[in-house]
Design an enzyme around this catalytic site. Sequence first.
Site, PDB file in Angstrom:
ATOM      1  N   THR A 310      28.784  33.336  46.094  1.00  0.00           N
ATOM      2  CA  THR A 310      29.743  33.112  45.014  1.00  0.00           C
ATOM      3  C   THR A 310      31.125  33.672  45.365  1.00  0.00           C
ATOM      4  OG1 THR A 310      28.792  35.140  44.151  1.00  0.00           O
ATOM      5  CG2 THR A 310      28.053  33.087  43.163  1.00  0.00           C
ATOM      6  N   PHE A 436      31.684  33.193  34.718  1.00  0.00           N
ATOM      7  CA  PHE A 436      30.671  34.234  34.900  1.00  0.00           C
ATOM      8  C   PHE A 436      29.529  34.108  33.910  1.00  0.00           C
ATOM      9  CE2 PHE A 436      34.459  36.045  36.933  1.00  0.00           C
ATOM     10  CZ  PHE A 436      33.931  36.369  38.179  1.00  0.00           C
ATOM     11  N   CYS A 443      27.247  37.443  34.128  1.00  0.00           N
ATOM     12  CA  CYS A 443      27.261  38.092  35.441  1.00  0.00           C
ATOM     13  C   CYS A 443      27.446  39.601  35.331  1.00  0.00           C
ATOM     14  CB  CYS A 443      28.382  37.502  36.276  1.00  0.00           C
ATOM     15  SG  CYS A 443      28.484  38.201  37.921  1.00  0.00           S
TER      16      CYS A 443
HETATM   17 MN1  MNH Z   1      27.032  36.852  39.319  1.00  0.00          MN
HETATM   18  C1  MNH Z   1      24.705  36.206  36.877  1.00  0.00           C
HETATM   19  C2  MNH Z   1      28.696  33.974  38.489  1.00  0.00           C
HETATM   20  C3  MNH Z   1      29.382  37.557  41.701  1.00  0.00           C
HETATM   21  C4  MNH Z   1      25.301  39.670  40.218  1.00  0.00           C
HETATM   22  N1  MNH Z   1      26.739  35.358  37.968  1.00  0.00           N
HETATM   23  C5  MNH Z   1      25.732  35.281  37.017  1.00  0.00           C
HETATM   24  C6  MNH Z   1      25.921  34.107  36.216  1.00  0.00           C
HETATM   25  C7  MNH Z   1      27.050  33.481  36.673  1.00  0.00           C
HETATM   26  C8  MNH Z   1      27.562  34.270  37.767  1.00  0.00           C
HETATM   27  C9  MNH Z   1      27.649  32.198  36.144  1.00  0.00           C
HETATM   28  C10 MNH Z   1      25.024  33.651  35.066  1.00  0.00           C
HETATM   29  C11 MNH Z   1      23.840  32.876  35.588  1.00  0.00           C
HETATM   30  C12 MNH Z   1      22.975  32.257  34.507  1.00  0.00           C
HETATM   31  O1  MNH Z   1      23.330  32.219  33.339  1.00  0.00           O
HETATM   32  O2  MNH Z   1      21.905  31.763  34.892  1.00  0.00           O
HETATM   33  N2  MNH Z   1      28.693  35.907  39.991  1.00  0.00           N
HETATM   34  C13 MNH Z   1      29.226  34.750  39.507  1.00  0.00           C
HETATM   35  C14 MNH Z   1      30.445  34.437  40.233  1.00  0.00           C
HETATM   36  C15 MNH Z   1      30.643  35.466  41.134  1.00  0.00           C
HETATM   37  C16 MNH Z   1      29.539  36.393  40.978  1.00  0.00           C
HETATM   38  C17 MNH Z   1      31.300  33.204  39.984  1.00  0.00           C
HETATM   39  C18 MNH Z   1      31.732  35.691  42.131  1.00  0.00           C
HETATM   40  C19 MNH Z   1      32.878  35.093  42.141  1.00  0.00           C
HETATM   41  N3  MNH Z   1      27.282  38.329  40.730  1.00  0.00           N
HETATM   42  C20 MNH Z   1      28.345  38.467  41.570  1.00  0.00           C
HETATM   43  C21 MNH Z   1      28.211  39.692  42.332  1.00  0.00           C
HETATM   44  C22 MNH Z   1      27.033  40.279  41.920  1.00  0.00           C
HETATM   45  C23 MNH Z   1      26.463  39.427  40.905  1.00  0.00           C
HETATM   46  C24 MNH Z   1      29.188  40.191  43.376  1.00  0.00           C
HETATM   47  C25 MNH Z   1      26.385  41.564  42.352  1.00  0.00           C
HETATM   48  C26 MNH Z   1      26.897  42.436  43.098  1.00  0.00           C
HETATM   49  N4  MNH Z   1      25.308  37.753  38.675  1.00  0.00           N
HETATM   50  C27 MNH Z   1      24.781  38.920  39.187  1.00  0.00           C
HETATM   51  C28 MNH Z   1      23.566  39.253  38.463  1.00  0.00           C
HETATM   52  C29 MNH Z   1      23.375  38.238  37.503  1.00  0.00           C
HETATM   53  C30 MNH Z   1      24.506  37.311  37.664  1.00  0.00           C
HETATM   54  C31 MNH Z   1      22.695  40.469  38.733  1.00  0.00           C
HETATM   55  C32 MNH Z   1      22.240  38.117  36.503  1.00  0.00           C
HETATM   56  C33 MNH Z   1      22.593  38.851  35.221  1.00  0.00           C
HETATM   57  C34 MNH Z   1      21.478  38.791  34.166  1.00  0.00           C
HETATM   58  O3  MNH Z   1      20.934  37.729  33.913  1.00  0.00           O
HETATM   59  O4  MNH Z   1      21.190  39.848  33.596  1.00  0.00           O
END
Ligand code: MNH
Length: 496
Positions: A310, A436, A443
């Site tokens: 991502t 996010f 996220c």
């Molecule tokens: Mn990230 C969930 C987008 C970077 C850890 N992330 C999500 C979701 C989105 C998302 C959209 C929701 C998914 C869903 O509803 O099924 N995340 C991003 C984007 C970036 C990103 C666009 C970067 C740019 N994410 C990161 C990083 C980390 C991370 C860096 C960790 C270091 N994300 C997560 C985690 C979840 C998540 C953990 C799940 C959260 C949950 O459901 O409790």
Amino acid sequence: MSLKPESRAATGDLTFPAYNAPLPSTEPRMNASTDPLLPLSSIPTLPRLPVVASMPWLYHPEGFMARMLQLLEQHRDAGAIRVPLPTGHSPIFVGNVDLATDVLDEARFEKVLEGPLVHIRDFAGDGLFTAHSHEENWHRAHRILTPGFSSASIDRYYPAMVESLQALCAHWRRATGPVDVVLDMTRLTLDTISLAGFAHRFESFDRPTLHPFLQALARALQESIDALRRPPFLFPLFRATRARYRQDIATMFSLVDEVIQQRKQRPRADWPSDFLSLMLDAPDPGSGERLSDENIRYQILTFLIAGHETTAGLLAFALHQLALDPALLQRVRAEVDALGHGRMPSMKEVLGLDLTRRVLSETLRLWPTVPAITRAARADTSLAGRIRVPRGQPLGLLISAMHRDPTVWPDPSRFDPDRFLPGPTRARPAAAYKPFGVGKRACTGRHFALVEATLCLAVLVRDFELGPVPPLTLAPTVSPKPRGFFLRVTPRRGAT
Ligand code: MNH
């Protein structure tokens, strides 16, 4: 090609006239009780052939998500389309702000595991990203880990971001030809998250290819997508692929389990301040219990999965845009040069880089690197007061289509970071911008990602000239990325 209500799809005739939206979306929602609600089958539906279902209609050289965006843009008024898949599922994708507004309502809709997440759960288990919303381990890990990702805690991980960025800059200074931007951003974000997550150095810039562990992760992620296109009865034909998949999962588990055991054997005073220490240490403020070793393994893999592609894609798209737009590049550079030194900026300086941050926000609007998420109704309900949605029906939210809804984003395909200036233009419906995700399953890593991306984009444009690039095309990967993005980078004169 035209879509049609599903009842007619069954006849196999592929030449129906264009679908007409049943009611204008301005219909007041409160009329739901007086107007009869339309059934789901009123949503435009792709034709369904035997075995391959709607696959022939889903092809796009830039991948499935690009095709979904194209279909939803053709059906803006309906706001949703139905996609019969070879697996027998028929998910609905919602792509305008009007319908998405209902789906964001956490009282009525919740995250469900659909599509690739079902398979990713094979190796991310009940980690935060692939846990079911009702699982106790989701609640426990959410309580333990959320404080560790707050904007105040990110400064603990800032040195890991700087260290990986320094390796990237050294690699670019040594470059004798164009660099592979997507590969380099992937190396950068993987090295950062593994250093911040479990103090492991993959040293990706010292190797010609990704570390075998990271290759196993990449292959397993690809298989979690490929499996979706395969009708279940064809799985036996993919015995070798499935064996490789199981072997890749075993490779990942053994490395992570070893890291956890090694940490536990070290004296507590020597533990680095990373996410692994946080997880081993901190009891759940709710129940007082800790995460199990197995769950910690899943959380670590989750950070790697959720946290690298991502952010890597975000950085690659932003660099591509700046390489295309010299005037904007100059503005961003001026902001970074105004820091007045050529060192690595402090985290405080990074948080003050306003334009750089807005460039990233606008990049995530046009190319959200998680282009879709899935929700389901907790009980029978309706969308926009006109379409009946039965309990449990999965609904995909096509974030990329919401982000281009012309009712809230004038001239939606124009790249303009000033859309994110504070002021009246920010009065947009919540569903207009959701890179996010939404609600309690949004996220966890957003602050982490934005600090990392702002730091890296700022330093790269400050220290390097970016060569010319051809117009953007997307690689057909789940998380979209620029395709074939090679960039000539030369150290900027005067930069240190
Ligand atoms: Mn990230 C969930 C987008 C970077 C850890 N992330 C999500 C979701 C989105 C998302 C959209 C929701 C998914 C869903 O509803 O099924 N995340 C991003 C984007 C970036 C990103 C666009 C970067 C740019 N994410 C990161 C990083 C980390 C991370 C860096 C960790 C270091 N994300 C997560 C985690 C979840 C998540 C953990 C799940 C959260 C949950 O459901 O409790």
